[in-house]
Each structure stands twice: as structure tokens, then as C-alpha cells.
Design a protein around this motif. Structure first.
Motif, PDB file in Angstrom:
ATOM      1  N   GLN A   1      -2.419   2.667  -4.998  1.00 32.50           N
ATOM      2  CA  GLN A   1      -1.256   2.961  -4.174  1.00 32.50           C
ATOM      3  C   GLN A   1      -0.591   1.666  -3.751  1.00 32.50           C
ATOM      4  O   GLN A   1      -1.219   0.795  -3.151  1.00 32.50           O
ATOM      5  N   GLY A   2       0.683   1.522  -4.116  1.00 33.05           N
ATOM      6  CA  GLY A   2       1.421   0.317  -3.770  1.00 33.05           C
ATOM      7  C   GLY A   2       1.092  -0.870  -4.642  1.00 33.05           C
ATOM      8  O   GLY A   2       1.585  -1.969  -4.434  1.00 33.05           O
ATOM      9  N   GLY A   3       0.271  -0.670  -5.661  1.00 33.72           N
ATOM     10  CA  GLY A   3      -0.123  -1.785  -6.515  1.00 33.72           C
ATOM     11  C   GLY A   3       0.696  -1.850  -7.790  1.00 33.72           C
ATOM     12  O   GLY A   3       1.792  -1.335  -7.863  1.00 33.72           O
ATOM     13  N   LYS A   4       0.137  -2.462  -8.794  1.00 32.65           N
ATOM     14  CA  LYS A   4       0.842  -2.655 -10.064  1.00 32.65           C
ATOM     15  C   LYS A   4       1.069  -1.321 -10.758  1.00 32.65           C
ATOM     16  O   LYS A   4       0.145  -0.517 -10.875  1.00 32.65           O
TER      17      LYS A   4
ATOM     18  N   GLY B   1       0.789  -1.219   0.000  1.00 37.74           N
ATOM     19  CA  GLY B   1       0.000   0.000   0.000  1.00 37.74           C
ATOM     20  C   GLY B   1       0.822   1.271   0.000  1.00 37.74           C
ATOM     21  O   GLY B   1       0.274   2.353   0.076  1.00 37.74           O
ATOM     22  N   ASN B   2       2.138   1.128  -0.112  1.00 34.90           N
ATOM     23  CA  ASN B   2       2.991   2.312  -0.078  1.00 34.90           C
ATOM     24  C   ASN B   2       3.924   2.407  -1.278  1.00 34.90           C
ATOM     25  O   ASN B   2       3.845   1.612  -2.197  1.00 34.90           O
TER      26      ASN B   2
END
Lengths: 112, 109
Positions: B93-96, A98-99
Motif C-alpha cells: 500500500q502506497g509503495g511501488k 502508505g496511501n
């Protein structure tokens, strides 16, 4: 704090030979990515791990490419056998779920 | 995943402000906008990320209009060392992350 560490930095091999790249992500980061970057283009995702599980490997050419992240920390990307078209930069990246995603310096492969 | 469109190249001079605009017409409700910088022989480096309005850090500012269909990366007073490729990405957010071709910025003396 150490960043994403990759090795080797540079590798030259003959076609049909195997090659392996190693990645140590940032401490505590559970998500690990391998990207491929060809000259003049943006990086393309090969595989994404959540801990030791490969959650997205749809872009990994499974006939010659393999990857593993056995203990959910370090990861290895292997090509066997290598082809001329595999010459590129192989980037490893990691994130805390998530970051922000942080990249390593890359492993430069030349197949001759 | 939303596709992004940005200029292939831009030229600037030292000390000028540089604005790079990225279009992302199909951005989804939960998508964030992230910018990376990449120097030759190095991996991409995170610059800034935002969801709406304006975000500023020690390196850059990111302007996002209300409809979120575009965003503008603003680099104040660029120097020669800002010569690099800049990538605009849209996703969870924080994904691919899906990279495009990026914008090659050339800063001249």
C-alpha cells in the motif's frame, strides 16, 4: 483540493535537444513518482522520491535522464539530449506515505 | 513484486455489469490489490483498493477470494463513458506500483 499538476502538457522538440518537465504534487504528499508511458502500454516507474531523497531510481536511464526534488515538494525531470525513442507520456504521481497514489495528466513529448 | 495477468480487451453494452478478472498467483502476504482506470490523454485514476473479501465504493466493487490469487473488478451498469483501460496492480500500500498492459474495455450503445 488541487491534484497533481504537470507542465508542459505537450512538447515537441528536435532530437538532441534538451527538455524538462515540471511536477507539483498534491499538498502534503511526501512521496513523488515519475512514470514513463509508451503508446499502448502501462506506465513504467522511472524514479520515486521520499521527500527530497530518491529512494528508487533503478529504472532511470542516467546517461541522459536526470531528476531532482530539491525542497521535497516540486520536482523536475530532464532529458538531455533527447532521442526519437523518448517520445512518450511522462506521468508524475504523488502519495502520502502508505496511501493511494494519485497521477497527474501527464506531459506528452514528441521528438522529431 | 507479484505479476498480474488480465484480459487484453473486453466488449460490453451500455447498462450491463462488467467483471474484469485479474490473476496474481504470487501475491505476497502484505500486498494490496489496486485498480486504476485510464482514459486517452489522461493519467491513471484510482478506482478501488482491497486486501481481502469484498470492497465496494460509489464506482465499483472488488471481489477477492480467500486465497487472494485473483481479484475481480465489477462495474455495475456501465455507460459509454466507462470506455477506458483498466489496470490491476499488486503491491505494498502506497509503495511501488508495477503496471501491466491493462484491459481495454469498450462499451457500445
Amino acid at each position: 483540493e488541487a491534484g497533481v499538476v504537470q507542465s508542459p502538457r505537450y512538447k515537441i522538440i528536435e532530437k538532441k535537444q534538451p527538455v524538462a518537465f515540471w511536477c507539483n504534487p498534491i499538498s502534503g504528499h511526501n512521496t513523488l513518482y515519475w512514470y514513463l508511458q509508451n503508446l499502448g502500454q502501462g506506465p513504467e516507474l522511472l524514479i520515486r522520491y521520499e521527500n527530497e531523497e530518491a529512494v528508487d531510481d533503478s529504472q532511470l536511464p542516467k546517461d541522459r535522464f536526470s531528476a531532482e526534488r530539491l525542497k521535497g515538494v516540486d520536482s523536475t525531470l530532464k532529458i538531455q539530449p533527447a532521442e526519437l525513442g523518448d517520445s512518450a507520456v511522462y506521468l508524475c504521481a504523488s502519495s502520502l506515505k502508505g496511501n493511494t497514489i494519485y497521477f497527474g495528466e501527464g506531459s506528452w513529448l514528441t521528438v522529431v | 513484486l507479484a505479476k498480474t495477468t488480465q484480459p487484453i480487451s473486453m466488449d460490453s453494452y451500455e447498462g450491463q455489469e462488467v467483471n474484469i478478472t485479474c490473476s496474481h498467483n504470487n501475491i505476497a502476504t502484505n500486498d494490496y490489490i489496486t485498480w486504476y482506470q485510464q482514459f486517452p490523454s489522461q493519467g491513471p485514476r484510482f478506482i478501488i483498493q482491497g486486501y481481502k473479501t469484498k470492497v465496494t465504493n460509489e464506482v465499483a466493487s472488488l471481489f477477492i477470494p480467500a486465497d487472494r490469487k485473483s481479484s475481480t473488478l465489477s462495474l455495475p451498469r456501465v455507460s459509454l463513458s466507462d470506455t477506458a483501460v483498466y489496470y490491476c496492480l499488486v503491491g505494498l500500500q502506497g509503495g511501488k506500483l508495477i503496471f501491466g498492459q491493462g484491459t481495454e474495455l469498450s462499451v457500445k450503445p
